[in-house]
Enzyme design. Structure first.
Site, PDB file in Angstrom:
ATOM      1  N   ALA A  75       0.820  -1.213   0.000  1.00  0.00           N
ATOM      2  CA  ALA A  75       0.000   0.000   0.000  1.00  0.00           C
ATOM      3  C   ALA A  75       0.855   1.264   0.000  1.00  0.00           C
ATOM      4  CB  ALA A  75      -0.954  -0.005   1.187  1.00  0.00           C
ATOM      5  N   THR A  76       2.053   1.204   0.568  1.00  0.00           N
ATOM      6  CA  THR A  76       2.925   2.389   0.552  1.00  0.00           C
ATOM      7  C   THR A  76       3.223   2.783  -0.896  1.00  0.00           C
ATOM      8  OG1 THR A  76       3.931   1.798   2.660  1.00  0.00           O
ATOM      9  CG2 THR A  76       5.190   3.286   1.247  1.00  0.00           C
ATOM     10  N   ALA A 202      -1.548  -6.713   0.840  1.00  0.00           N
ATOM     11  CA  ALA A 202      -1.880  -8.114   1.124  1.00  0.00           C
ATOM     12  C   ALA A 202      -1.715  -8.455   2.604  1.00  0.00           C
ATOM     13  CB  ALA A 202      -1.000  -9.046   0.287  1.00  0.00           C
ATOM     14  N   HIS A 203      -0.688  -7.865   3.253  1.00  0.00           N
ATOM     15  CA  HIS A 203      -0.351  -8.366   4.598  1.00  0.00           C
ATOM     16  C   HIS A 203      -1.277  -7.882   5.702  1.00  0.00           C
ATOM     17  CE1 HIS A 203       1.845  -4.991   6.678  1.00  0.00           C
ATOM     18  NE2 HIS A 203       2.020  -4.568   5.451  1.00  0.00           N
ATOM     19  N   CYS A 326       9.122   6.983  19.438  1.00  0.00           N
ATOM     20  CA  CYS A 326      10.185   7.486  20.303  1.00  0.00           C
ATOM     21  C   CYS A 326      11.231   8.185  19.455  1.00  0.00           C
ATOM     22  CB  CYS A 326      10.844   6.339  21.055  1.00  0.00           C
ATOM     23  SG  CYS A 326       9.664   5.354  21.968  1.00  0.00           S
TER      24      CYS A 326
HETATM   25  C1  LIG Z   1      -0.270  -0.830   6.526  1.00  0.00           C
HETATM   26  C2  LIG Z   1      -0.822   0.362   5.849  1.00  0.00           C
HETATM   27  C3  LIG Z   1      -0.163   0.968   4.770  1.00  0.00           C
HETATM   28  C4  LIG Z   1       1.161   0.471   4.266  1.00  0.00           C
HETATM   29  O1  LIG Z   1       1.020  -0.742   3.595  1.00  0.00           O
HETATM   30  P1  LIG Z   1       2.328  -1.599   3.217  1.00  0.00           P
HETATM   31  O2  LIG Z   1       1.767  -2.682   2.345  1.00  0.00           O
HETATM   32  O3  LIG Z   1       2.879  -2.087   4.507  1.00  0.00           O
HETATM   33  O4  LIG Z   1       3.251  -0.704   2.480  1.00  0.00           O
HETATM   34  C5  LIG Z   1      -0.745   2.051   4.191  1.00  0.00           C
HETATM   35  N1  LIG Z   1      -1.904   2.544   4.630  1.00  0.00           N
HETATM   36  C6  LIG Z   1      -2.574   2.006   5.666  1.00  0.00           C
HETATM   37  C7  LIG Z   1      -3.857   2.589   6.110  1.00  0.00           C
HETATM   38  C8  LIG Z   1      -2.056   0.898   6.317  1.00  0.00           C
HETATM   39  O5  LIG Z   1      -2.690   0.374   7.361  1.00  0.00           O
END
Ligand SMILES: *Cc1c(COP(=O)(O)O)cnc(C)c1O
Length: 382
Positions: A75-76, A202-203, A326
């Site tokens: 998602a990043t 996916a994770h 932190c």
């Molecule tokens: C975890 C998350 C991301 C990042 O996703 P990755 O697949 O870890 O890069 C982006 N947005 C939200 C809201 C998330 O919870």
């Protein structure tokens, strides 16, 4: 030593065993290891067929056309591709987002701001939701994109994406939604929500880390510039050899999420109710976020008189998270809690508990008894 009870499903989920089993079939010589872009032999064709099957599985969960799914590393990357991809193709674009987005959106927008692009940072309500009125009043003639998350990862609060989508579609403004915490947790229908771009990971849905997707609506006005250049994969939007095993895993995970959605929601609603019931006897507990508009799996609470850091130390048997980051000597409270107007004091006393597919009733009961015991002990020694 017994492992602590995992109550951090919002950070990541374990891979479902059925997903892991599928993934193994796409790695070794006796499996489907070919390059999905190899057009000259069966190794490639088989891998391509597996990738296309997964594309349909992901599309089905969000009611999209498979041709609208672009594979990414998570998602990043999807957030970066959507936001930078739109900004790059526009003259003098104005972007609207909020102060409680995921860092993948916040830092992307900050970076664009440094390049001279105007960004409006919306203030969400105390319930962690962004209102359609606040979006509407931020729009300008040159607004190119609004980027908002559907479900907030720290609070679990749910923004009314459909109302905002309707408003933006009428005005011809593109709408990007980060749905990493929404997919597989509640129904997501891209046509009904009227979104143009939607990020998935996916994770967070019992698939592997390191793979995600961006939904890109098939329409002439929805165009994004590639941020990764190379072999022209994914119709030129994202180059790089497709990670067949990861993609197959994401596809299977999203199919499991689709077929089990209703059962999963009711199970998590029960867990949440049991968890909040179990803490009923404890005074001075503040609920952060929306009690009504939210996903069931995430509960964010502040405990009066107890620092989150000491509470986490006491709760050694639970794997939970505090929003605090932190930074050397000082501990900054969560920007999300600050962003919804929680006082610094209560923000320093907040913990996020998140449940998921493999959480048991016994684990919830154990968590409650541990929290009550540790909070009371820490309060008594003050
Ligand atoms: C975890 C998350 C991301 C990042 O996703 P990755 O697949 O870890 O890069 C982006 N947005 C939200 C809201 C998330 O919870």
């Amino acid at each position: 030593m017994k492992k602590p009870v995992y109550l951090d499903y919002a950070a990541t989920t374990p891979v479902d065993p059925a997903v892991a089993e599928d993934m193994m079939k796409y790695l070794t010589l006796d499996g489907v290891f070919g390059n999905p872009a190899s057009r000259s032999h069966g190794y490639g064709w088989q891998a391509e067929a597996a990738v296309e099957n997964a594309r349909r599985q992901v599309a089905d969960l969000i009611h999209a056309d498979p041709r609208e799914i672009v594979w990414t590393s998570g998602a990043t990357e999807s957030d970066n591709l959507a936001i930078k991809g739109v900004a790059e193709l526009r003259d003098n674009p104005h972007i609207v987002t909020s102060r409680i987005e995921h860092k993948a959106v916040i830092d992307t927008c900050k970076w664009l701001e440094q390049q001279g692009i105007e960004v409006t940072w919306l203030e969400p309500g105390v319930d962690g939701r962004v209102s359609v009125e606040s979006v509407e009043s931020a729009l300008r003639d040159n607004t190119a994109l609004v980027s908002l998350m559907m479900v907030n990862n720290e609070l679990g609060s749910l923004t009314d994406i459909r109302a905002i989508g309707r408003c933006l579609r009428k005005r011809g403004v593109l709408f990007h939604v980060d749905a990493a915490q929404a997919a597989g947790k509640l129904p997501v229908d891209v046509a009904d929500l009227e979104v143009d771009l939607l990020s998935l990971s996916a994770h967070k849905v019992y698939g592997p880390k390191g793979v995600g997707a961006l939904y890109v609506r098939r329409a002439s006005e929805v165009r994004i510039a590639a941020q990764m250049h190379g072999g022209g994969h994914e119709r030129g939007m994202r180059s790089g050899t497709l990670a067949t095993h990861q993609i197959v895993g994401m596809g299977r995970a999203f199919e499991l999420a689709r077929t089990g959605l209703d059962a999963e929601i009711s199970k998590l609603e029960q867990m949440r109710a049991a968890f909040l019931d179990g803490l009923e006897g404890l005074d001075g507990v503040h609920f952060n976020g929306s009690r009504e508009h939210r996903v069931p799996g995430i509960v964010n609470l502040s405990f009066e008189g107890v620092e989150a850091e000491s509470l986490m130390l006491g709760l050694r048997n639970l794997a939970v998270s505090s929003g605090s980051a932190c930074a050397s000597a000082t501990v900054e409270p969560s920007y999300v809690l600050r962003g919804i107007g929680v006082s610094d004091e209560l923000a320093h006393r907040a913990l996020r508990f998140s449940f998921g597919r493999f959480t048991t009733e016994e684990e919830v009961a154990f968590a409650c008894s541990q929290i009550v015991e540790v909070v009371e002990r820490l309060r008594s020694v003050r």
